[in-house]
Write an enzyme that holds these catalytic residues in place. Structure first.
Site, PDB file in Angstrom:
ATOM      1  N   LYS A  58      -1.517   4.774  -2.074  1.00  0.00           N
ATOM      2  CA  LYS A  58      -1.989   5.366  -0.830  1.00  0.00           C
ATOM      3  C   LYS A  58      -2.282   6.876  -0.990  1.00  0.00           C
ATOM      4  O   LYS A  58      -1.950   7.477  -2.004  1.00  0.00           O
ATOM      5  CB  LYS A  58      -0.966   5.134   0.282  1.00  0.00           C
TER       6      LYS A  58
HETATM    7  C1  LIG Z   1      -0.914  -0.611   2.432  1.00  0.00           C
HETATM    8  C2  LIG Z   1      -1.102  -1.136   3.782  1.00  0.00           C
HETATM    9  C3  LIG Z   1      -0.041  -1.611   4.576  1.00  0.00           C
HETATM   10  C4  LIG Z   1       1.341  -1.858   4.029  1.00  0.00           C
HETATM   11  O1  LIG Z   1       1.950  -0.802   3.451  1.00  0.00           O
HETATM   12  P1  LIG Z   1       3.071  -1.026   2.323  1.00  0.00           P
HETATM   13  O2  LIG Z   1       3.693   0.328   2.253  1.00  0.00           O
HETATM   14  O3  LIG Z   1       2.365  -1.400   1.056  1.00  0.00           O
HETATM   15  O4  LIG Z   1       3.998  -2.050   2.811  1.00  0.00           O
HETATM   16  C5  LIG Z   1      -0.285  -1.982   5.887  1.00  0.00           C
HETATM   17  N1  LIG Z   1      -1.519  -1.921   6.400  1.00  0.00           N
HETATM   18  C6  LIG Z   1      -2.577  -1.510   5.680  1.00  0.00           C
HETATM   19  C7  LIG Z   1      -3.919  -1.440   6.327  1.00  0.00           C
HETATM   20  C8  LIG Z   1      -2.414  -1.113   4.347  1.00  0.00           C
HETATM   21  O5  LIG Z   1      -3.468  -0.719   3.629  1.00  0.00           O
END
Ligand SMILES: *Cc1c(COP(=O)(O)O)cnc(C)c1O
Length: 399
Positions: A186
């Site tokens: 992210k």
């Molecule tokens: C990455 C993501 C999540 C989940 O996040 P994690 O930290 O990997 O559990 C939820 N929603 C979206 C749109 C994402 O891209």
């Protein structure tokens, strides 16, 4: 998009501060922690950055959604509306609280189509989760007006758009809660981690207590206090090493966004020369976190032909219609109702299916996604990579 591109001395120093105390737990350990509370500091810094009074750190973006829905009182048999273009985590969290996900079409923002949302609201709808996919906002103001009319709270899944704004206001701060992810790919990362922001002190307290086994945080908001319990909880606690990483990464977020905006502009200019191209609608270009560039061709065949040229020239784009993690018709386990649970939960209850998903339910999204090509925009775009991508786009423009 990935914050891992900019790891440096700042992250090392933050981590060192934690190791020097020997305390990895976010609560307690009074004297030993020598006043070091990284998770708490990260929450405060994140709240301030997004202009929200309260922030609750958790273990992941998926946990953030679960904690937010739980604190909003969503549970068994309720319906929660989200969009058919998102990461599976969004609807996993809906199922995990016992509720049923309902999916809307996406429009040219590649996010929730407000007109379709309006059609899908029922008396069972207890929350709406628009997702700010690929770094850019959903039509959150329109969506909020519809939700408000029906008295339904909004949870904004902002996992892919920290740092994005609409007229200066951070996405994630429009709804009852905004959730974020700091997983390893992210925009800012703590390895695994997440955050929920809210204006509502009672919601914050409920999230704070629920994510910490129901410990009473009433007499010491954001921290532990008495030993009573208002309700049952779970463990979604972030640890100090993650809080430390988060502080270092958050301080870099505005620079990350600025670099991505500059890099995206170069790629967008080259893509604009492709005959018949159009771009994903960005509601506020200045507030775009610019993690991705999405462009559309006239139809699926043209998009495939353009992508073939891009691929031959070492710069293939993503077509999310083919991506098995982000688009409704590709979620074969959802469509098939596959679950490890012997009694069929969450798809079945009492031996009967309580929900069935039709793969053809979102035709407008399918058409749009089939002709959309996407590049991830690097924070650091080397001259070599830039030249390769621009030259591939120029070849596509001449085909
Ligand atoms: C990455 C993501 C999540 C989940 O996040 P994690 O930290 O990997 O559990 C939820 N929603 C979206 C749109 C994402 O891209």
């Amino acid at each position: 998009m990935p914050g891992f591109e900019v790891f440096g001395e700042e992250e090392k120093q933050q981590i060192q501060d934690v190791l020097d105390t020997g305390v990895l737990f976010r609560y307690e350990f009074g004297e030993q922690r020598k006043g070091v509370y990284k998770v708490k500091e990260f929450e405060e810094a994140f709240a301030q950055y997004t202009g929200s009074p309260h922030a609750q750190a958790v273990t992941s973006g998926t946990a953030a959604l679960k904690v937010a829905l739980t604190a909003l009182g969503v549970g068994g048999g309720d319906e929660v509306i989200t969009q058919g273009f998102t990461f599976v985590a969004t609807w996993e969290a809906i199922f995990d609280v016992g509720a049923i996900p309902v999916f809307t079409e996406v429009d040219t923002t590649l996010n929730m189509d407000p007109a379709d949302l309006e059609k899908k609201i029922t008396s069972k709808t207890k929350a709406i989760i628009p997702v700010h996919m690929l770094g850019a906002p959903a039509r959150i103001e329109e969506i909020k007006a519809i939700a408000d009319k029906h008295g339904i709270p909004i949870v904004e899944d902002t996992a892919q758009a920290p740092g994005a704004r609409i007229n200066g206001k951070h996405v994630g701060s429009f709804g009852a809660c905004g959730t974020f992810s700091f997983d390893s790919v992210k925009t800012i990362t703590t390895g695994e981690g997440g955050m929920v922001i809210t204006n509502d002190p009672q919601l914050w307290r409920n999230m704070s207590e629920y994510h910490d086994h129901g410990h009473d945080h009433a007499v010491n908001p954001g921290g532990r206090g008495g030993e009573g319990r208002s309700f049952i909880g779970f463990n979604f606690r972030m640890m100090e090493l993650q809080g430390a990483m988060g502080l270092a990464q958050l301080a870099k977020l505005d620079d990350i966004v600025a670099s991505q905006q500059a890099n995206k502009a170069v790629l967008k200019k080259a893509a604009a020369a492709i005959p018949g191209v159009s771009f994903r609608e960005i509601l506020d270009e200045k507030g775009d976190s610019a993690t991705f560039l999405a462009f559309m061709l006239e139809n699926k065949e043209r998009a495939a032909a353009v992508n073939e040229i891009l691929r031959e020239n070492g710069a293939g784009a993503i077509n999310f219609a083919e991506n098995t993690w982000h688009f409704y018709p590709q979620w074969e386990h959802l469509l098939a109702g596959s679950t490890p649970c012997n009694n069929g939960w969450p798809f079945a209850e009492g031996g009967k299916r309580r929900v069935i998903y039709d793969p053809k339910a979102l035709p407008k999204s399918a058409e749009l996604m089939s002709r959309t090509l996407v590049y991830q925009v690097p924070v650091k775009l080397s001259d070599e990579q830039r030249d390769r991508m621009v030259s591939a786009l120029q070849k596509a423009a001449q085909m």
